[in-house]
Motif scaffolding. Structure first.
Motif, mmCIF file in Angstrom:
data_model
loop_
_atom_site.group_PDB
_atom_site.id
_atom_site.type_symbol
_atom_site.label_atom_id
_atom_site.label_comp_id
_atom_site.label_asym_id
_atom_site.label_seq_id
_atom_site.Cartn_x
_atom_site.Cartn_y
_atom_site.Cartn_z
ATOM 1 N N ILE A 186 0.875 -1.178 0.000
ATOM 2 C CA ILE A 186 0.000 0.000 0.000
ATOM 3 C C ILE A 186 0.912 1.227 0.000
ATOM 4 O O ILE A 186 1.726 1.401 0.901
ATOM 5 C CB ILE A 186 -0.907 0.038 1.246
ATOM 6 C CG1 ILE A 186 -1.741 -1.234 1.372
ATOM 7 C CG2 ILE A 186 -1.753 1.298 1.261
ATOM 8 C CD1 ILE A 186 -2.909 -1.325 0.431
ATOM 9 N N TYR A 187 0.747 2.057 -1.034
ATOM 10 C CA TYR A 187 1.615 3.240 -1.183
ATOM 11 C C TYR A 187 0.766 4.490 -1.410
ATOM 12 O O TYR A 187 -0.346 4.400 -1.956
ATOM 13 C CB TYR A 187 2.555 3.037 -2.385
ATOM 14 C CG TYR A 187 3.473 1.858 -2.215
ATOM 15 C CD1 TYR A 187 4.659 1.975 -1.500
ATOM 16 C CD2 TYR A 187 3.132 0.627 -2.767
ATOM 17 C CE1 TYR A 187 5.498 0.878 -1.332
ATOM 18 C CE2 TYR A 187 3.967 -0.476 -2.599
ATOM 19 C CZ TYR A 187 5.141 -0.338 -1.892
ATOM 20 O OH TYR A 187 5.968 -1.429 -1.713
ATOM 21 N N PRO A 188 1.286 5.640 -1.042
ATOM 22 C CA PRO A 188 0.575 6.887 -1.318
ATOM 23 C C PRO A 188 0.514 7.147 -2.829
ATOM 24 O O PRO A 188 1.364 6.674 -3.575
ATOM 25 C CB PRO A 188 1.415 7.965 -0.634
ATOM 26 C CG PRO A 188 2.490 7.267 0.118
ATOM 27 C CD PRO A 188 2.545 5.855 -0.333
ATOM 28 N N ASN A 189 -0.481 7.910 -3.232
ATOM 29 C CA ASN A 189 -0.641 8.295 -4.630
ATOM 30 C C ASN A 189 0.136 9.589 -4.824
ATOM 31 O O ASN A 189 -0.371 10.687 -4.592
ATOM 32 C CB ASN A 189 -2.118 8.491 -4.960
ATOM 33 C CG ASN A 189 -2.337 8.777 -6.416
ATOM 34 O OD1 ASN A 189 -1.399 8.756 -7.220
ATOM 35 N ND2 ASN A 189 -3.573 9.050 -6.781
ATOM 36 N N ILE A 190 1.388 9.475 -5.263
ATOM 37 C CA ILE A 190 2.282 10.631 -5.393
ATOM 38 C C ILE A 190 1.978 11.429 -6.658
ATOM 39 O O ILE A 190 2.140 12.629 -6.702
ATOM 40 C CB ILE A 190 3.768 10.182 -5.392
ATOM 41 C CG1 ILE A 190 4.088 9.406 -4.114
ATOM 42 C CG2 ILE A 190 4.688 11.370 -5.537
ATOM 43 C CD1 ILE A 190 3.847 10.173 -2.827
ATOM 44 N N ASN A 191 1.522 10.779 -7.699
ATOM 45 C CA ASN A 191 1.277 11.472 -8.981
ATOM 46 C C ASN A 191 -0.068 12.144 -9.016
ATOM 47 O O ASN A 191 -1.041 11.731 -8.626
ATOM 48 C CB ASN A 191 1.405 10.473 -10.141
ATOM 49 C CG ASN A 191 2.814 9.879 -10.170
ATOM 50 O OD1 ASN A 191 3.777 10.566 -9.886
ATOM 51 N ND2 ASN A 191 2.886 8.607 -10.502
#
Length: 191
Positions: A186-191
Motif C-alpha cells: 500500500i503506497y501513497p498516490n504521489i502522482n
C-alpha cells in the motif's frame, strides 16, 4: 494504487491519511471495546485496533484493513472519552501542569494475518486555571476525544510540549503507519 479500508470513523485519522495521499474507503466497526483490565495500555490499544480491523476484514477478506485506537494515560490510569462536562473537567484538572502519555495502536489486517504496533508520545500540559478548563469545555471539543482534549484544535492551547510523534496524539502515528503499509504493498498516490 492498491486501496485499503480504514476501520475508523475518526475524522482526524481520515484527514491524516488523505494528507499522506492514500486512496482508501472507510467502514466503521461496532466492536465491543471491553478489554481485560490486566492489560497494559500498549496492549489495550493494540487489542482494540486489532478488534476493529478484524471486524471489518471479516466482510472484506481480500482487502487490507487498518484499525486504530488511542488512549491517554495519567498515573497509570487510562482516560477514555469524558461522559459529560463534569467528567471532562476532572480529566483536564488531573492533566494540568504535568506529563501524561498518549498511546495509539494500529492493526493492519490482510487475509487473516494481522500486524499490530503502537507509538507513545509524552505530552506536558501548562498549568490550567479553572477558567482555562471551563473555556475549553465550552468549545465542545473534549467530548469525543480520549483524555478530554484534542491537540489539533483549540486544545493546542493546553499543551506546553510533547516528546514523540505529534500525529500519535492526533490519533494515528502516520510515519510508522506509512512504513508498515509498504509491507502490504500500500503506497501513497504521489502522482
Amino acid at each position: 494504487m492498491k486501496p485499503f479500508i480504514l476501520a475508523s470513523g475518526s475524522p482526524r485519522r481520515k484527514e491524516l491519511l488523505k494528507q499522506a495521499r492514500y486512496t482508501f474507503s472507510i467502514q466503521t466497526s461496532d466492536v465491543d471495546e471491553t478489554v481485560n483490565p490486566q492489560l497494559t495500555p500498549s496492549e489495550v490499544v493494540c487489542e482494540l485496533a486489532r478488534k476493529k480491523a478484524e471486524a471489518v476484514a471479516q466482510n472484506h477478506p481480500d482487502v487490507v484493513v487498518l484499525g486504530s485506537d488511542t488512549v491517554v494515560v495519567c498515573n497509570d490510569q487510562i482516560l477514555g472519552k469524558p461522559s459529560d462536562a463534569k467528567d471532562a473537567k476532572a480529566m483536564l484538572t488531573s492533566l494540568s501542569d504535568r506529563d501524561h502519555s498518549v498511546l495509539t495502536g494500529v492493526a493492519i489486517c490482510e487475509k487473516g494475518e494481522v500486524t499490530t504496533f503502537f507509538e507513545e508520545t509524552v505530552v506536558h500540559f501548562y498549568p490550567l486555571s479553572e477558567e482555562d478548563i471551563d473555556q475549553y469545555i465550552e468549545t465542545g471539543e473534549p467530548f469525543d476525544k480520549a483524555g478530554g482534549y484534542g491537540i489539533q484544535g483549540f486544545g493546542a492551547y493546553l499543551v506546553h510540549s510533547i516528546s514523540g510523534d505529534y500525529n500519535t496524539v492526533v490519533g494515528l502515528p502516520l510515519a510508522k503507519t506509512m512504513r508498515e503499509l509498504k509491507h502490504f504493498n500500500i503506497y501513497p498516490n504521489i502522482n
